[in-house]
Design an enzyme around this catalytic site. Structure first.
Site, PDB file in Angstrom:
ATOM      1  N   GLU A  30       0.537  -1.618   0.020  1.00 34.28           N
ATOM      2  CA  GLU A  30       0.253  -0.210  -0.213  1.00 34.28           C
ATOM      3  C   GLU A  30       1.378   1.490   0.108  1.00 34.28           C
ATOM      4  O   GLU A  30       1.593   1.200   0.385  1.00 34.28           O
ATOM      5  CB  GLU A  30      -0.783   0.170   1.093  1.00 34.28           C
ATOM      6  CG  GLU A  30      -0.015   0.162   2.562  1.00 34.28           C
ATOM      7  CD  GLU A  30      -0.915   0.877   3.783  1.00 34.28           C
ATOM      8  OE1 GLU A  30      -1.623   1.547   3.135  1.00 34.28           O
ATOM      9  OE2 GLU A  30      -0.798   0.988   4.207  1.00 34.28           O
ATOM     10  N   GLU A  86      -7.444   2.502   7.908  1.00 33.35           N
ATOM     11  CA  GLU A  86      -5.948   3.194   8.104  1.00 33.35           C
ATOM     12  C   GLU A  86      -5.261   2.103   9.164  1.00 33.35           C
ATOM     13  O   GLU A  86      -6.611   2.253   9.658  1.00 33.35           O
ATOM     14  CB  GLU A  86      -5.689   4.051   7.354  1.00 33.35           C
ATOM     15  CG  GLU A  86      -5.163   5.124   6.692  1.00 33.35           C
ATOM     16  CD  GLU A  86      -5.090   4.839   5.012  1.00 33.35           C
ATOM     17  OE1 GLU A  86      -3.165   3.935   5.538  1.00 33.35           O
ATOM     18  OE2 GLU A  86      -4.776   5.456   4.438  1.00 33.35           O
ATOM     19  N   LYS A 113      -7.498   3.306  -0.348  1.00 31.75           N
ATOM     20  CA  LYS A 113      -7.549   1.927  -1.136  1.00 31.75           C
ATOM     21  C   LYS A 113      -8.318   1.530  -2.007  1.00 31.75           C
ATOM     22  O   LYS A 113      -7.519   1.272  -2.926  1.00 31.75           O
ATOM     23  CB  LYS A 113      -8.092   0.417  -0.103  1.00 31.75           C
ATOM     24  CG  LYS A 113      -7.788   0.735   1.389  1.00 31.75           C
ATOM     25  CD  LYS A 113      -6.293  -0.012   0.857  1.00 31.75           C
ATOM     26  CE  LYS A 113      -5.853   0.131   2.546  1.00 31.75           C
ATOM     27  NZ  LYS A 113      -5.382   1.162   3.773  1.00 31.75           N
ATOM     28  N   ASN A 170       0.733   4.400   1.999  1.00 34.83           N
ATOM     29  CA  ASN A 170       0.046   5.380   2.837  1.00 34.83           C
ATOM     30  C   ASN A 170       0.837   6.983   2.763  1.00 34.83           C
ATOM     31  O   ASN A 170       1.795   7.475   2.522  1.00 34.83           O
ATOM     32  CB  ASN A 170       1.583   5.179   4.206  1.00 34.83           C
ATOM     33  CG  ASN A 170       1.127   3.699   4.679  1.00 34.83           C
ATOM     34  OD1 ASN A 170       0.348   3.307   5.325  1.00 34.83           O
ATOM     35  ND2 ASN A 170       1.956   2.983   4.548  1.00 34.83           N
TER      36      ASN A 170
HETATM   37  P1  ADP Z   1      -3.404  -0.510   6.330  1.00 33.07           P
HETATM   38  O1  ADP Z   1      -3.679   0.822   5.685  1.00 33.07           O
HETATM   39  O2  ADP Z   1      -4.506  -0.901   6.919  1.00 33.07           O
HETATM   40  O3  ADP Z   1      -2.191  -0.717   6.818  1.00 33.07           O
HETATM   41  P2  ADP Z   1      -2.740  -2.351   4.223  1.00 33.07           P
HETATM   42  O4  ADP Z   1      -3.083  -2.141   2.638  1.00 33.07           O
HETATM   43  O5  ADP Z   1      -0.926  -2.108   4.794  1.00 33.07           O
HETATM   44  O6  ADP Z   1      -3.899  -1.968   5.469  1.00 33.07           O
HETATM   45  O7  ADP Z   1      -2.967  -3.963   4.787  1.00 33.07           O
HETATM   46  C1  ADP Z   1      -2.601  -3.810   6.118  1.00 33.07           C
HETATM   47  C2  ADP Z   1      -1.429  -5.241   6.447  1.00 33.07           C
HETATM   48  O8  ADP Z   1      -2.344  -6.361   5.753  1.00 33.07           O
HETATM   49  C3  ADP Z   1      -0.358  -5.645   6.149  1.00 33.07           C
HETATM   50  O9  ADP Z   1       0.493  -5.035   6.669  1.00 33.07           O
HETATM   51  C4  ADP Z   1      -0.103  -6.465   5.478  1.00 33.07           C
HETATM   52  O10 ADP Z   1       0.713  -7.225   6.601  1.00 33.07           O
HETATM   53  C5  ADP Z   1      -1.398  -7.793   5.206  1.00 33.07           C
HETATM   54  N1  ADP Z   1      -1.478  -7.462   3.336  1.00 33.07           N
HETATM   55  C6  ADP Z   1      -2.543  -5.915   2.581  1.00 33.07           C
HETATM   56  N2  ADP Z   1      -2.514  -5.913   1.698  1.00 33.07           N
HETATM   57  C7  ADP Z   1      -1.628  -7.639   1.000  1.00 33.07           C
HETATM   58  C8  ADP Z   1      -1.675  -8.561   0.361  1.00 33.07           C
HETATM   59  N3  ADP Z   1      -2.091  -8.078  -0.891  1.00 33.07           N
HETATM   60  N4  ADP Z   1      -1.036  -9.847   0.699  1.00 33.07           N
HETATM   61  C9  ADP Z   1      -1.037 -10.264   1.900  1.00 33.07           C
HETATM   62  N5  ADP Z   1      -0.964  -9.174   2.860  1.00 33.07           N
HETATM   63  C10 ADP Z   1      -1.453  -8.014   2.710  1.00 33.07           C
HETATM   64 MG    MG Z   2      -0.427  -0.621   6.305  1.00 30.19          MG
END
Ligand code: ADP
Ligand code: MG
Length: 475
Positions: free
Chosen positions: A132, A371, A309, A134
């Site tokens: 992602e 987030e 997202k 941020n």
């Molecule tokens: P946030 O904004 O809540 O941090 P993320 O997209 O970073 O959202 O997702 C949170 C966590 O979920 C990430 O740190 C990772 O560990 C897991 N995650 C997110 N996307 C994926 C993915 N496509 N495949 C595997 N794990 C994921």
């Molecule tokens: Mg994250």
């Protein structure tokens, strides 16, 4: 490097002592300050990270900075992409979206982003996969740079029983470089507007923040390096100390600080990214006050929306990155880090996508517009949620292919206890981007590695799942 079983009592005590004496500290209690504290959880050893992937993540950062900046300036694009999502999540994304529609962009922009990646083996080749982007409140530039120093310290100290080639440990200047971004912006603000009072940086924080020492490192560094005062405030208490004057300046009379009235140059958000930060209208009024001022918001509400997202899913579609990045090589480099994402819009035919996720729920992650970790759904929960939701409700989510990161052995140290475990590591690269008319400052600003037990699906350091780590570069 020797194996984790080289862990000895001396090395562990040295690591914990180093953490405590170098500010790698978190609070354990929201109701007291500076009393119930511990070292932040960390890995005893730096985790191996493929050096080419690491370099690629750094190299692509200026292009990503440009990408998110360009999206934040394209009001029509944000409206086209987010109108439906705003409707599907009216109380948070919708609220931010309506605020965005009602305010004008400022003359100066500052973005401090963090681009997060896993490294996944594709046909045995380590490959960088973005998790992602941020765009608000990217944390751990302070504690993260200290962890790199901790690993260097114990890895080069023979008494600890491990030997790490210091050349494999990249220098991490995330703290100083983030401060540089804020400091440059503060100076640009003063030159452009010639404010009638001294300027301060306003840091927006959560009441009872557990990670305040990471924030304090930025606060103290800004004073030490640039004589910039940072005033901390929650969104709720803004109304008692801030007001807008007729020129658009945000004037602040800080409560409880020996400081005369000042003008806010930069608003640096370390709160405001989750609905929990807006329990009442008071916090929303505070946010609106900030957005209406000429202070440089890091981020602006537009930039916060770029980090949704939904925007990240849409960028995966053909032509979207290219709309903002005209250089073909740069656009390709950005795209090469993407993992496939799928729309769940009620305005599109998404039946094939839903069927695919119901058939193979373990292969996907279902992401809401949130987030901070702990919000995504995995495996059977994907199935349950997609079965239960109506089509308009699904619009608040995106679906993403699940990344399977490489696993390594490490030792997690938490509350003075250690546990050997298999971990996966998420690499974050900070990006700093300042724009003032023709003037652009754009750089990658150090790294953050966070590791979690391979068995854990989601959750960051704040959520109590991941721990601080630093990269040891390997071929
Ligand atoms: P946030 O904004 O809540 O941090 P993320 O997209 O970073 O959202 O997702 C949170 C966590 O979920 C990430 O740190 C990772 O560990 C897991 N995650 C997110 N996307 C994926 C993915 N496509 N495949 C595997 N794990 C994921
Ligand atoms: Mg994250």
């Amino acid at each position: 490097m020797t194996a984790p079983n080289a862990l000895n009592a001396h090395g562990l005590a040295e690591a914990i002592s180093y953490a405590l004496t170098h500010g790698i500290i978190i609070s354990k209690d929201r109701n007291t300050f500076g009393v119930n504290i511990s070292h932040a959880p960390f890995t005893y050893l730096p985790s191996p990270v493929n050096s080419q992937c690491f370099q690629k993540a750094i190299d692509v950062t200026p292009a990503l900075n440009r990408l998110i900046h360009a999206i934040s300036q394209d009001r029509q694009y944000l409206q086209d992409v987010l109108a439906e999502t705003a409707q599907a999540d009216p109380d948070f994304t919708g609220r931010l979206y309506r605020l965005f529609l009602s305010v004008k962009p400022t003359d100066i922009q500052l973005a401090i982003a963090r681009f997060d990646y896993f490294i996944q083996n594709v046909d045995d080749i380590p490959s960088l996969r973005m998790v992602e982007m941020n765009c608000i409140s990217a944390s751990f530039a302070g504690l993260g740079s200290q962890i790199s120093a901790l690993h260097r310290h114990i890895g080069t100290n023979p008494a600890c029983g491990i030997t790490i080639d210091p050349n494999s440990l990249p220098a991490n200047d995330s703290l100083t470089r983030l401060c540089e971004g804020i400091s440059i912006t503060h100076q640009l603000f003063a030159s452009r507007y010639e404010p009638p009072l001294p300027c301060v940086v306003l840091m927006i924080v959560q009441p009872g923040e557990l990670n305040s020492f990471d924030q304090y490192m930025i606060q103290s560094s800004l004073w030490t390096s640039s004589n910039i005062t940072v005033v901390r405030s929650s969104l709720a208490s803004l109304s008692t100390q801030c007001k807008l004057d007729e020129s658009g300046f945000l004037r602040i009379n800080p409560v409880g600080i020996a400081l005369d009235e000042a003008i806010v140059s930069v608003v640096y958000f370390r709160a405001g990214y989750t609905p929990n930060d807006y329990p009442s209208e008071k916090e929303w009024s505070g946010r609106e006050l900030l957005e209406r001022s000429n202070a440089v918001k890091c981020p602006s509400v537009a930039m916060q929306l770029v980090g949704t997202k939904k925007i990240q899913q849409v960028l995966d579609l053909p032509g979207h990155v290219e709309r903002f990045i005209s250089d073909e090589t740069e656009a390709k480099a950005i795209r090469s880090t993407f993992t496939k994402q799928y729309s769940l819009s009620a305005n599109e035919d998404v039946e094939d996508t839903v069927r695919m996720a119901l058939d193979r729920p373990g292969d996907f992650v279902l992401k809401p517009q949130r987030e901070g970790g702990g919000n995504n759904l995995y495996g059977d929960d994907v199935k349950i949620a997609l079965t239960k939701m109506t089509a308009p409700e699904r619009s608040a989510y995106v679906l993403m292919d699940r990344i399977c990161p490489v696993q390594v052995e490490n030792v997690i140290v938490r509350d003075g206890q250690h546990q050997e475990t298999t971990v996966v590591s998420e690499l974050g690269i900070f990006g700093v981007h300042v724009v003032d008319g023709e003037k652009v400052i754009n750089f990658a600003a150090g790294s953050l590695l966070r590791s979690k037990a391979a068995s854990q699906e989601d959750g960051g350091v704040a959520a109590g799942v991941a721990v601080l780590d630093s990269p040891m570069l390997v071929d």
